[in-house]
Write an enzyme that holds these catalytic residues in place. Structure first.
Site, PDB file in Angstrom:
ATOM      1  N   SER A 157      14.785  66.755 105.976  1.00 17.74           N
ATOM      2  CA  SER A 157      14.511  66.665 104.549  1.00 17.74           C
ATOM      3  C   SER A 157      14.884  67.980 103.866  1.00 17.74           C
ATOM      4  CB  SER A 157      13.038  66.352 104.308  1.00 17.74           C
ATOM      5  OG  SER A 157      12.696  65.114 104.914  1.00 17.74           O
ATOM      6  N   TYR A 169      14.388  76.760 112.116  1.00 20.73           N
ATOM      7  CA  TYR A 169      14.734  75.339 112.102  1.00 20.73           C
ATOM      8  C   TYR A 169      15.296  74.897 110.758  1.00 20.73           C
ATOM      9  CZ  TYR A 169      14.339  70.275 112.220  1.00 20.73           C
ATOM     10  OH  TYR A 169      14.622  68.930 112.135  1.00 20.73           O
ATOM     11  N   LYS A 173      19.242  73.467 109.951  1.00 21.08           N
ATOM     12  CA  LYS A 173      19.579  72.132 109.471  1.00 21.08           C
ATOM     13  C   LYS A 173      20.294  72.191 108.121  1.00 21.08           C
ATOM     14  CE  LYS A 173      18.119  69.515 112.823  1.00 21.08           C
ATOM     15  NZ  LYS A 173      19.043  68.636 113.582  1.00 21.08           N
TER      16      LYS A 173
END
Length: 285
Positions: A157, A169, A173
């Site tokens: 998201s 993280y 992404k």
């Protein structure tokens, strides 16, 4: 209902042994695809391949255990897939590692970026960014030569990408999302497409540890990824390029094309660049 079928296509699914990868692997073989089930854990790779064969026949899946941080390992995945199935039509870049590798109870005990060990930061970027690049790079010439192909990158998201206490993280992404937009443009006119698929929130997988989320009923079921990944790897998605799909928004009661339209939006961050300056800077691109 799943109306589109990737029957006859050969897909590489990384991180196939558990969670989202397992759900997508089983969905693809049940829809007629053949899958190279890639996992760093040999036992998990062999288990998902065996389960896929039970579900869809002996020739539908092969296990591959390789270190995707190694360029030679990524090239070997493509070579082994070609050896097993004679082609490669799709890559689902699902393998990833997250905040639990930094601190198991990261939800409650936040990790500030200055507390992240450098080697762990590097490991997250190697798996979440470098590995998808190398797998896609190794497979791209084969797909371009065939005039048809799919790359599906599993990111996260958008708010997770910039949320405090989510380094490395979130940024990893974000890098994969930006790469996806870049690659989608590179493939224009080739018959190969790049799209992003996300669960739409925390999913009930080992990725979200019990310590960080003990109430598993609040998490998204991995099987929500099944219908969108099957559609994306079918002819029904021809020409759909540079989009991000939210699995939790996919309505199984709609015809697949309508569900896809409702569950998708342009890949990030198209259009955002024009907001960077009110006037163009001379000599800039």
């Amino acid at each position: 209902m799943i109306e589109a079928s990737p029957g006859g296509r050969v897909a590489i699914v990384s991180g196939a042994g558990g969670g989202l990868g397992r759900a997508m692997t089983l969905a693809l073989v049940e829809a007629g695809a053949r899958v190279a089930a890639v996992d760093a854990n040999r036992g998990l790779a062999e288990r998902i391949a065996a389960d896929a064969r039970k579900a869809a026949g002996e020739d539908c899946a092969v296990p591959i255990c390789r270190d995707l941080r190694d360029p030679d390992g990524c090239a070997a995945v493509v070579d082994e897939t070609l050896s097993a199935f004679g082609g490669v039509h799709a890559v689902v870049n699902n393998a990833g590692i997250g905040m639990a590798t930094i601190r198991e109870n990261f939800w409650a005990d936040n990790v500030k970026f200055w507390d992240v060990p450098t080697d762990k930061w590097q490991a997250v970027f190697d798996v979440n960014v470098k590995a998808p690049f190398m797998l896609a790079k190794a497979a791209a010439p084969r797909m371009i030569a065939g005039g048809w192909g799919r790359i599906v990158n599993v990111t996260t998201s958008l708010d997770t990408m910039i949320r405090p206490a989510w380094t490395p993280y979130g940024p990893s992404k974000a890098a994969l999302e930006a790469s996806s937009a870049n690659w989608a443009g590179d493939f224009d006119g080739t018959g190969v497409t790049v799209n992003v698929l996300i669960p739409g929130g925390p999913a009930d997988t080992p990725f979200v540890t019990l310590a960080s989320q003990p109430d598993r009923s609040r998490l998204i079921r991995p099987e929500r990824m099944a219908a969108p990944v099957v559609w994306l790897l079918s002819d029904a998605s021809d020409g759909v390029n540079g989009r991000r799909f939210v699995a939790n928004d996919w309505d199984p009661d709609l015809p697949a094309d309508e569900a896809a339209e409702a569950a998708s939006a342009p890949i990030a961050w198209k259009g955002f660049g024009r907001q960077a300056a009110s006037q163009p800077v001379p000599g800039s691109a």
